[in-house]
Design a protein around this motif. Structure first.
Motif, short mmCIF file in Angstrom:
data_model
loop_
_atom_site.label_atom_id
_atom_site.label_comp_id
_atom_site.label_asym_id
_atom_site.label_seq_id
_atom_site.Cartn_x
_atom_site.Cartn_y
_atom_site.Cartn_z
N ILE A 316 -6.85 -11.49 -59.57
CA ILE A 316 -6.65 -12.92 -59.26
C ILE A 316 -7.69 -13.73 -60.06
CG2 ILE A 316 -5.59 -12.70 -56.99
CD1 ILE A 316 -8.36 -13.11 -55.74
N GLY A 317 -7.32 -14.96 -60.38
CA GLY A 317 -8.20 -15.82 -61.17
C GLY A 317 -9.31 -16.40 -60.32
N LEU A 318 -10.22 -15.55 -59.91
CA LEU A 318 -11.34 -15.96 -59.06
C LEU A 318 -12.56 -15.13 -59.44
CD1 LEU A 318 -12.41 -17.56 -56.58
CD2 LEU A 318 -11.68 -15.64 -55.17
N GLY A 319 -13.56 -15.77 -60.03
CA GLY A 319 -14.79 -15.07 -60.41
C GLY A 319 -15.97 -16.01 -60.31
N GLY A 320 -17.11 -15.54 -60.75
CA GLY A 320 -18.33 -16.35 -60.65
C GLY A 320 -18.30 -17.61 -61.48
N GLY A 321 -17.46 -17.62 -62.54
CA GLY A 321 -17.38 -18.80 -63.40
C GLY A 321 -16.14 -19.63 -63.20
N THR A 322 -15.35 -19.32 -62.16
CA THR A 322 -14.09 -20.05 -61.92
C THR A 322 -14.37 -21.52 -61.63
OG1 THR A 322 -12.99 -18.07 -61.10
CG2 THR A 322 -12.05 -20.17 -60.44
N ILE A 323 -13.61 -22.39 -62.29
CA ILE A 323 -13.83 -23.85 -62.18
C ILE A 323 -13.17 -24.40 -60.91
CG2 ILE A 323 -13.34 -26.07 -63.27
CD1 ILE A 323 -13.39 -24.52 -65.99
N ILE A 324 -13.93 -25.20 -60.17
CA ILE A 324 -13.41 -25.88 -58.96
C ILE A 324 -13.18 -27.34 -59.29
CG2 ILE A 324 -13.85 -26.44 -56.53
CD1 ILE A 324 -13.79 -23.43 -57.03
N THR A 325 -11.98 -27.83 -59.02
CA THR A 325 -11.65 -29.24 -59.23
C THR A 325 -11.55 -29.93 -57.87
OG1 THR A 325 -10.35 -28.58 -61.16
CG2 THR A 325 -10.05 -30.82 -60.36
N LEU A 326 -12.40 -30.93 -57.64
CA LEU A 326 -12.35 -31.70 -56.38
C LEU A 326 -11.63 -33.02 -56.64
CD1 LEU A 326 -16.05 -31.22 -55.10
CD2 LEU A 326 -14.02 -29.87 -54.53
#
Length: 529
Positions: A316-326
């Motif tokens: 899944i596209g989830l790691g320590g560098g995954t970008i969060i958009t608020l």
């Protein structure tokens, strides 16, 4: 004299390296940034891990590398061999041409020399028609100077390899050993098109594997290390340089499997789920008797459907560098984009300008790195919702990979494992072992060498017991060819599938043998290929 080994594993974000002693204790570990060209990141990690250990280089006898070079070449469509594909199957298979269904950009590179010649076998091993040896010879003459790699696929070659083997002999007679020959019966299983695709891909990455091997050998020599070299393959075991160059496709997806092997070793849990959290993805795999569970489905690589053995991994596209958009309305988006190896320059806690999962974990006090004051202005209530969703994503993936609703041990490894709590739904317990951040490199260093065969046998001919004995011997021979010690081999996996639609009590048998490295060899190092 003491004996040490180096394990290196290349991920999308980090290149990890460890140096272990004879008892597999970690003497030094290093996380270097993965570089765009991959190789220079390997050199840096190697240099740093040796310097940090203080171990005399003449005592380093083994070096293992798990690499993404071959995967990247296929995905990026770069540095691929000039390939010819010969299918032995006319008149039975002319309706569907080779490389049908392969993406156009890849077909334009690999589809310049495609041939279908008379020959092949029925599902019960009988010849469809005799092999057209004259045409094979004509094709080989035509291809002189045109290609540097040839993929040969024959109909039902897992049942009878005769036509493929003979075609390979003719091609080598005409073109010599400079042109690499890949035979489908040695790579894929039943299913003509998928097996053919896997064989063509294998032929396409021979040069990439050769240059990677040579680069690794030279990097070691620059450090004064003369070691036996092995590459990680995607069943969680190792193979020699010679075997790697012949079957480079087996290196694809070796990264997650190295993590699984490392997790099994670090925790002493042979049966568990492993959650490997990197900078870009979270990979979830299943350990069965300390080895990765294999996928039973056809697998796509770079848009190409293949059927050679692959680990059963959910990413899944989830790691320590995954970008969060608020968003302004309070909603948010997690990934799938990642800052990857640029986390330490892009992440907010490192003074960057991009909100990542690592920033969320630091702001909520779950992880301790960077400068927490740089994320203190963020709305904690929104971040808690983001974090809950992150954990949900991991738990859903764990649930998909389980074969029952019973809770199972979950081992958290990888540099990004600091993102997750010590309790997860579906887990009987969550284990974060020491050195978990470099479990992949440890898995690469401690792995055994294996050989696997998957063929259709007619048990009527020899009887079941003798057929199984033959299959086991073939697996042992493969393991020895890959670099295993003949005196240290055991069968680690055996599967029989009766094929009721074929005559002669046909049974598909898969056998894997694994053993320790051939340590009796003189440790004089490997010469470039």
């Amino acid at each position: 004299m003491a004996s040490y080994r180096i394990g290196i594993d290349v991920g999308g974000t980090h290149t990890d390296a460890v140096l272990l002693d004879e008892a597999y204790n970690v003497i030094s570990e290093v996380k270097a940034t993965t570089t765009e060209d991959v190789s220079s990141g390997i050199y840096q990690a190697l240099k740093r891990v040796v310097a940090a250990s203080g171990v005399p280089v003449e005592q380093i006898h083994y070096a293992m590398l798990g690499t993404t070079h071959c995967t990247n070449a296929i995905v990026e469509r770069k540095r691929l061999n000039k390939v010819a594909a010969i299918r032995i199957g006319a008149p039975a298979t002319t309706a569907i041409k080779p490389l049908v269904g392969v993406p156009d950009d890849l077909r334009s590179i690999l589809g310049k020399h495609l041939y279908i010649v008379r020959g092949g076998n029925e599902f019960d091993g009988r010849e469809i028609v005799p092999l057209d040896e004259e045409r094979i010879r004509e094709i080989a003459e035509e291809l002189k100077g045109q290609v540097d790699s040839i993929a040969i696929t024959s109909v039902f070659s897992p049942v009878s390899t005769q036509h493929e083997t003979r075609a390979g002999e003719i091609v080598r007679e005409v073109l010599g050993d400079e042109v690499a020959v890949s035979l489908s019966s040695e790579i894929g299983s039943v299913g003509l098109l998928e097996r053919e695709n896997a064989t063509i891909l294998n032929a396409a990455i021979v040069d990439v594997a050769t240059s990677t091997a040579n680069g690794f050998i030279k990097a070691l020599e620059q450090e004064g290390i003369h070691a036996d070299i092995f590459f990680g393959q995607n069943d969680g075991t190792l193979m020699s340089v010679e075997y790697t160059v012949k079957y480079p496709i087996l290196t694809i997806a070796c990264g997650p499997t190295n993590s699984l092997r490392g997790a099994a070793y670090l925790t002493d849990h042979p049966d568990a789920l492993v959650v490997d959290v990197g900078g870009t993805t979270t990979d979830v795999g299943v350990l069965v008797a300390s080895f990765p569970r294999q996928s039973s489905l056809a697998v796509e690589i770079g848009g190409v459907r293949t059927n050679f053995r692959m680990p059963d991994i959910a990413s899944i596209g989830l790691g320590g560098g995954t970008i969060i958009t608020l968003n302004e309305d309070g909603s948010f988006q997690i990934g799938p984009e990642s800052v990857g190896y640029r986390l330490i320059e892009k992440g907010l806690v490192f003074g960057g300008d991009t909100l990542t999962t690592t920033d969320v974990a630091v702001a909520l006090g779950i992880a301790d790195l960077g400068d927490p004051s740089l994320v203190s202005h963020l709305d904690k209530e929104v971040l808690k919702k983001v974090y809950t969703k992150m954990v949900d994503m991991a738990e859903e993936t764990i649930d998909k990979m389980k074969t029952s609703s019973d809770p199972v041990p979950v081992i958290l490894v990888g540099g990004g494992s600091i993102l997750f709590p010590t309790e997860l739904k579906g887990a009987s317990k969550v284990i974060k072992p020491e050195n978990s951040g470099v479990a992949n490199a440890i898995g690469s260093a401690i792995s055994q060498v294996s050989g696997q065969i998957e063929k259709i046998f007619k048990t009527d001919e020899l009887g079941r017991e003798e057929t199984l004995a033959l299959a086991k011997k073939m697996a042992f021979d493969e393991a020895i060819q890959a670099g295993a010690d003949p005196d240290d081999l055991v069968i680690v996996d055996l599967e029989e599938v009766p094929l009721s639609y074929l005559p002669g009590n046909a049974t598909k048998i898969r056998v894997k043998a694994a053993g320790g490295l051939l340590s009796e060899r003189k440790l004089t190092g490997a010469a470039p290929l």
